[in-house]
Design a protein around this motif. Structure first.
Motif, PDB file in Angstrom:
ATOM      1  N   LYS A  99       0.812  -1.318   0.045  1.00 30.05           N
ATOM      2  CA  LYS A  99       0.083  -0.174  -0.070  1.00 30.05           C
ATOM      3  C   LYS A  99       0.960   1.219   0.034  1.00 30.05           C
ATOM      4  N   VAL A 100       0.573   1.998  -1.040  1.00 37.00           N
ATOM      5  CA  VAL A 100       1.272   3.196  -1.204  1.00 37.00           C
ATOM      6  C   VAL A 100       0.277   4.403  -0.933  1.00 37.00           C
ATOM      7  N   SER A 101       0.692   5.634  -0.233  1.00 41.40           N
ATOM      8  CA  SER A 101      -0.015   6.930  -0.190  1.00 41.40           C
ATOM      9  C   SER A 101       0.043   7.615  -1.399  1.00 41.40           C
ATOM     10  N   GLU A 102      -0.939   8.334  -1.724  1.00 46.10           N
ATOM     11  CA  GLU A 102      -0.764   9.361  -2.910  1.00 46.10           C
ATOM     12  C   GLU A 102       0.483  10.175  -2.936  1.00 46.10           C
ATOM     13  N   ALA A 103       0.967  10.658  -1.569  1.00 48.95           N
ATOM     14  CA  ALA A 103       1.886  11.448  -1.652  1.00 48.95           C
ATOM     15  C   ALA A 103       3.294  10.915  -1.781  1.00 48.95           C
ATOM     16  N   THR A 104       3.527   9.590  -1.544  1.00 47.77           N
ATOM     17  CA  THR A 104       4.616   8.739  -1.657  1.00 47.77           C
ATOM     18  C   THR A 104       4.727   8.679  -3.414  1.00 47.77           C
ATOM     19  N   PHE A 105       3.562   8.162  -3.871  1.00 50.50           N
ATOM     20  CA  PHE A 105       3.509   7.708  -5.239  1.00 50.50           C
ATOM     21  C   PHE A 105       3.842   9.013  -6.033  1.00 50.50           C
ATOM     22  N   ARG A 106       3.276  10.147  -5.885  1.00 49.54           N
ATOM     23  CA  ARG A 106       3.539  11.464  -6.605  1.00 49.54           C
ATOM     24  C   ARG A 106       4.892  11.820  -6.274  1.00 49.54           C
TER      25      ARG A 106
END
Length: 348
Positions: A88-95
């Motif tokens: 699971k990856v947060s949106e902030a980490t992905f961006r």
């Protein structure tokens, strides 16, 4: 766990809005595009009007990232629980990872350069080690191996396993090449090392006897320096190469440390690749396009409303027919977004 019912949604819109519409559906995360071939595809698989322009480059980068990810798992192994779920990856980490695309791909290039350099050095090490093995029995010979004789005399450096071989060679040379000289330079448990001098016009006859009697020529004859000098030079190169291989290994370990970012970028580029590839399957005219896909029935009204509020589109939907195959979505509150989230996803 109950399965969410799915509706088939048809969307007709303006060509100029296609990318924005697809991006909005991508953000929803619960829309599966149906291509003309009947394959279900994620909405993120479509987002450009020129699907062929970057496919080759993207596939190349995806393949490169895949190799780096495998290398990361080798150099930085992690123990995972037996029944560990998907990452699971947060949106902030992905961006954040995607925003570092240029830096991450530059790191991939450095890793590839390191691997190529390490492979070349490894080949050099094997060659040098083989040379050391060949030179070791000759190390006491005080003769420059570059010396191959004179204008009239040719020198041969070779080895034999037994004294019987040497005696047979001596007899053959005495009979066929009297203009020759045989000297035993060394003899030990490894065999005998010989120096044979012969008149140049008779070289082919000498070579024939050496082959017939299974003498082993010294492959390094012709290289500059005595065997000892060459061994000392090789030892220095071996040490230098070993130090460079160690430096490359440490640099590669550091470069591959951020495996999570490489994995996220791999996923992002895969989405981008699928998006470029799939757009060619969307039908339409020069100014319009249409697409169909599956959406959870309880989100159809909100999705349709949000699309019509932001874009000039026409939509239609119906429940899945009994003989239709549609993606399975379990009734998980984390997967089925409420109305407020849908509105936010489609917001300008």
């Amino acid at each position: 766990m109950a399965i969410v019912k799915m509706d088939r949604l048809t969307i007709v819109g303006l060509e100029k809005d296609k990318n924005d519409i697809v991006e909005a559906l991508t953000n929803l995360g619960a829309f599966e595009v149906i291509s003309e071939q009947g394959d279900d595809l994620s909405a993120s698989d479509v987002a450009t009007t020129d699907p062929d322009s970057r496919l080759a480059a993207l596939q190349h980068d995806i393949t490169r990232l895949e190799k780096v990810i495998e290398l990361n798992r080798t150099l930085h192994p992690e123990k995972k629980a037996l029944f560990a779920g998907k990452r699971k990856v947060s949106e902030a980490t992905f961006r954040q990872a995607v925003s570092r695309e240029a830096d991450l791909l530059a790191a991939v290039s450095r890793i590839e350069h390191n691997q190529a350099a390490a492979a070349e050095l490894s080949v050099q090490q094997h060659r040098l080690q083989a040379a050391q093995t060949m030179l070791e029995p000759w190390q006491d010979l005080d003769l420059d191996l570059a010396e191959e004789g004179t204008k009239s005399v040719c020198l041969f450096l070779c080895s034999a396993d037994s004294a019987d071989q040497v005696n047979q060679l001596r007899e053959a040379l005495n009979e066929d090449v009297p203009e020759s000289f045989l000297h035993i330079a060394a003899e030990d448990e490894n065999g005998l090392r010989l120096v044979v001098a012969a008149w140049r016009p008779r070289v082919s006859v000498v070579q024939g006897h050496l082959r017939r009697l299974n003498f082993n020529p010294l492959p390094l004859q012709g290289e500059k320096g005595t065997p000892r000098q060459q061994m000392d030079a090789n030892a220095g190169l071996l040490a230098a190469n070993e130090a460079e291989l160690d430096r490359i290994q440490r640099d590669t370990i550091e470069l591959t440390r951020d495996g999570k970012s490489f994995e996220i970028l791999y996923d992002a580029l895969t989405i981008r690749y699928d998006r470029l590839k799939t757009v060619s399957s969307l039908s339409g005219t020069q100014k319009t396009f249409w697409m169909e896909g599956w959406v959870p029935f309880n989100l159809v009204a909100e999705v349709t409303k949000a699309l019509e509020q932001r874009f000039l589109v026409a939509t239609a939907h119906r429940p899945a027919a009994a003989d239709e195959e549609f993606p399975i979505l379990f009734n998980n509150r984390q997967l089925v977004k409420p109305y407020e989230v849908v509105v936010e996803m489609f917001g300008p």
